[in-house]
Design an enzyme around this catalytic site. Structure first.
Site, short mmCIF file in Angstrom:
data_model
loop_
_atom_site.label_atom_id
_atom_site.label_comp_id
_atom_site.label_asym_id
_atom_site.label_seq_id
_atom_site.Cartn_x
_atom_site.Cartn_y
_atom_site.Cartn_z
CD GLU A 249 -3.64 18.28 78.26
OE1 GLU A 249 -4.71 18.30 78.89
OE2 GLU A 249 -2.66 18.97 78.57
CB CYS A 283 -11.59 16.83 76.98
SG CYS A 283 -10.81 18.37 76.47
P1 NAD Z 1 -9.02 7.60 71.86
O1 NAD Z 1 -8.14 7.48 73.06
O2 NAD Z 1 -9.83 6.44 71.45
O3 NAD Z 1 -8.13 7.97 70.60
C1 NAD Z 1 -7.32 9.13 70.57
C2 NAD Z 1 -6.14 8.89 69.67
O4 NAD Z 1 -5.28 7.95 70.28
C3 NAD Z 1 -6.48 8.31 68.32
O5 NAD Z 1 -5.58 8.85 67.37
C4 NAD Z 1 -6.25 6.82 68.52
O6 NAD Z 1 -5.97 6.16 67.31
C5 NAD Z 1 -5.06 6.84 69.45
N1 NAD Z 1 -4.92 5.74 70.39
C6 NAD Z 1 -5.87 5.19 71.17
N2 NAD Z 1 -5.33 4.24 71.96
C7 NAD Z 1 -4.02 4.20 71.70
C8 NAD Z 1 -2.92 3.43 72.19
N3 NAD Z 1 -3.07 2.48 73.11
N4 NAD Z 1 -1.69 3.67 71.70
C9 NAD Z 1 -1.50 4.63 70.76
N5 NAD Z 1 -2.50 5.37 70.23
C10 NAD Z 1 -3.75 5.16 70.70
O7 NAD Z 1 -9.93 8.89 72.07
P2 NAD Z 1 -11.02 9.48 71.06
O8 NAD Z 1 -12.26 8.68 71.17
O9 NAD Z 1 -10.43 9.68 69.71
O10 NAD Z 1 -11.24 10.94 71.67
C11 NAD Z 1 -12.13 11.20 72.69
C12 NAD Z 1 -11.40 11.27 74.01
O11 NAD Z 1 -10.39 12.27 73.95
C13 NAD Z 1 -12.32 11.69 75.13
O12 NAD Z 1 -12.04 10.90 76.28
C14 NAD Z 1 -11.93 13.13 75.39
O13 NAD Z 1 -12.18 13.58 76.68
C15 NAD Z 1 -10.48 13.11 75.09
N6 NAD Z 1 -9.99 14.46 74.80
C16 NAD Z 1 -9.21 15.09 75.73
C17 NAD Z 1 -8.79 16.39 75.50
C18 NAD Z 1 -7.93 17.12 76.50
O14 NAD Z 1 -7.30 18.09 76.13
N7 NAD Z 1 -7.89 16.69 77.75
C19 NAD Z 1 -9.13 17.04 74.31
C20 NAD Z 1 -9.91 16.37 73.39
C21 NAD Z 1 -10.34 15.07 73.65
#
Ligand code: NAD
Length: 488
Positions: A249, A283
């Site tokens: 997501e 998102c």
């Molecule tokens: P992010 O990808 O930086 O981090 C999200 C999570 O993933 C964190 O727990 C982070 O530690 C972990 N993470 C990041 N890269 C990783 C990797 N390579 N391997 C394993 N874990 C990893 O995102 P963010 O800044 O925390 O959140 C914002 C983003 O989330 C925005 O792009 C938003 O659109 C998206 N989002 C999507 C939805 C949806 O349902 N589509 C809902 C909420 C947020």
């Protein structure tokens, strides 16, 4: 200050094994307000081993759906009793407003009840006619789930993984975002009080490294991720290498399509909520507002007037609509997009700076651009902040082309003089969900997920629950008539 030196591994509190800590900084005061330990690889191993044991030999996957539903109802009740604390901690750790957190926490119980009802619709034992004789088709829990989540709605996003996974019989290990680990301690407390069986739920703190280690763990069977496109692609690569099922997501850049001739006055709140709630850190934010040229000036005036009535302030205040952004980094990103909008030739007609009188905290004024072209950075990139881009079009075909000219396809909202016309337009948008004429966001309880770079797979509803089930065909001998015990 919220300080913990333990983690929730396999259903119990375990003193931290490592020295690493996560400092949680309040987006409102910029002060450190919490400190929790970072999980070591050994602790992740312990959490996954507990989940593995719960799946391989524990009662959880073998309970009936009703039995699991009862335990999860108890879990949600226990959490409900702690709702006020969960809300306070989310305000503290990521600055979402009291109103936003109250709404998301109120949605937990209906979310679980909808999932239970949807799960009841899935046929997990079905006798069908096969090639020769009959076939017993079983839908079984897949195994151990790894979940990695972002910070923007900390408790609800974690629960949107935990509740479906557990309901379908899959123990789960969650790695929440490093920005917002505090409220997850309330979830763990509720799990203990509700008597969740050992091993079915663990929460490991940390950043990318801990997430990557968990996702690639040999004893994990399936992965569910919510976060950025970059994080999603990295996780997808790991899962591809391991042939491990994954749902992603990810981000979005959704359109709010205002069809020609619609009276927007009744829909202003819906439009603004759909794009700017949680200071735009959603998102599904529909922050590209597409409006017919003839109506542009009127809509822009209405938007400015409406947004000006919404308070920017301390997230704790009941009447605040715009709280701070979650982190200094997030504010830097949003401000650089505002500069990019100006550089690229868009016209700033509202906001664009930092609000007066709020010297501490990562606040940004709600911001509206007009004269935006869809190829500008503010129209193509996910900003994740309170920034609206108004884009004009001359007919429906052009509006649809603009809506679809995006590498994302997550949300959307359409306003039209008739709901039938709105549905017709929605059906032409390449997206995972789309509301029409003020319908609710995020698919309204239907399947939720993205197309293109917004993700893979679906959450919620029957389609979301099926991710946690593996299909097995048991081929029955020719002429064999299944007894009731076999087919029921
Ligand atoms: P992010 O990808 O930086 O981090 C999200 C999570 O993933 C964190 O727990 C982070 O530690 C972990 N993470 C990041 N890269 C990783 C990797 N390579 N391997 C394993 N874990 C990893 O995102 P963010 O800044 O925390 O959140 C914002 C983003 O989330 C925005 O792009 C938003 O659109 C998206 N989002 C999507 C939805 C949806 O349902 N589509 C809902 C909420 C947020």
């Amino acid at each position: 200050m919220f300080v913990r030196s333990n983690q929730f591994l396999g259903g119990r509190w375990v003193p931290a094994a490592g020295d690493g800590v996560l400092d949680v900084v309040s987006p409102t005061t910029e002060e450190v307000v919490g400190r929790v330990p970072v999980a070591t690889q050994g602790e992740v191993d312990e959490a996954v081993a507990a989940a593995r044991a719960a799946f391989d030999s524990g009662p959880w996957p073998r309970l009936s759906l009703d039995e699991r539903a009862q335990v999860l109802r108890r879990f949600v009740e226990c959490l409900d009793a702690k709702r006020a604390r969960a809300i306070d901690l989310q305000i503290l750790e990521m600055g979402a407003t009291r109103t936003f957190n109250t709404v998301t926490m109120a949605s937990v119980r209906p979310f679980l009840e909808a999932a239970i009802a949807d799960a009841g619709r899935i046929n997990v034992r079905d006798v069908r006619d096969g090639a020769v004789g009959k076939v017993l088709v079983l839908r079984e829990p897949v195994g151990v789930t790894a979940a990695v989540t972002p910070w923007n709605a900390p408790v609800m996003v974690v629960l949107s993984k935990v509740l479906p996974s557990l309901l379908m019989g899959c123990p789960i290990v969650v790695k929440p975002a490093p920005e917002s680990p505090l409220s997850c301690y309330v979830l763990a407390e509720a799990a203990i009080e509700a008597g969740l069986p050992p091993g079915v739920l663990s929460i490991v703190n940390g950043g990318v490294e801990v997430g990557a280690y968990l996702v690639g763990h040999p004893d994990v069977d399936l992965v569910t991720f919510t976060g950025s496109v970059g994080g999603g692609k990295a996780i997808a690569e790991t899962c591809a290498r391991l042939l491990r099922p994954v749902t992603l997501e990810l981000g979005g850049k959704s359109a709010a399509l205002v069809a020609e001739g619609v009276d927007m006055r009744p829909y202003l709140q819906s439009l603004v909520d759909s794009s700017l709630r949680n200071s735009g850190q959603m998102c599904i934010s529909t922050n590209r507002v597409l409006v017919h040229t003839s109506q542009r000036d009127e809509l822009v005036a209405q938007l400015i007037e409406y947004v000006s009535t919404l308070k920017v302030g301390h997230p704790d205040d009941a009447d605040t609509y715009f709280g701070p952004l979650c982190s200094q980094r997030q504010r830097d990103i949003v401000e650089s997009f505002i500069s990019a909008g100006v550089e690229d030739g868009a016209k700033l007609v509202h906001g664009g700076g930092r609000p007066e009188g709020l010297d501490r905290g990562w606040f940004v004024e709600p911001t509206i651009f007009v004269d935006v072209r869809n190829d500008m950075r503010i129209a193509q990139e996910e900003i994740f902040g309170p920034v609206l881009s108004v884009i004009s079009y001359t007919d429906d075909d052009e509006a649809i082309a603009i809506a679809n000219d995006s590498r994302f396809g997550l949300g959307g909202t359409v306003f039209a003089p008739t709901t039938e016309h709105a549905i017709a337009l929605a059906s032409r948008i390449v997206t995972g969900t789309c509301a029409v004429n003020g319908g609710p966001p995020s698919g309204g309880g239907g399947p939720f997920g993205g197309r293109k770079e917004s993700g893979l797979g679906r959450e919620r509803s029957v389609e979301g629950l099926e991710f946690f089930l593996a299909t097995k065909s048991v081929a029955l001998p020719a002429g064999y008539e299944p007894t009731e015990a076999v087919s029921a």
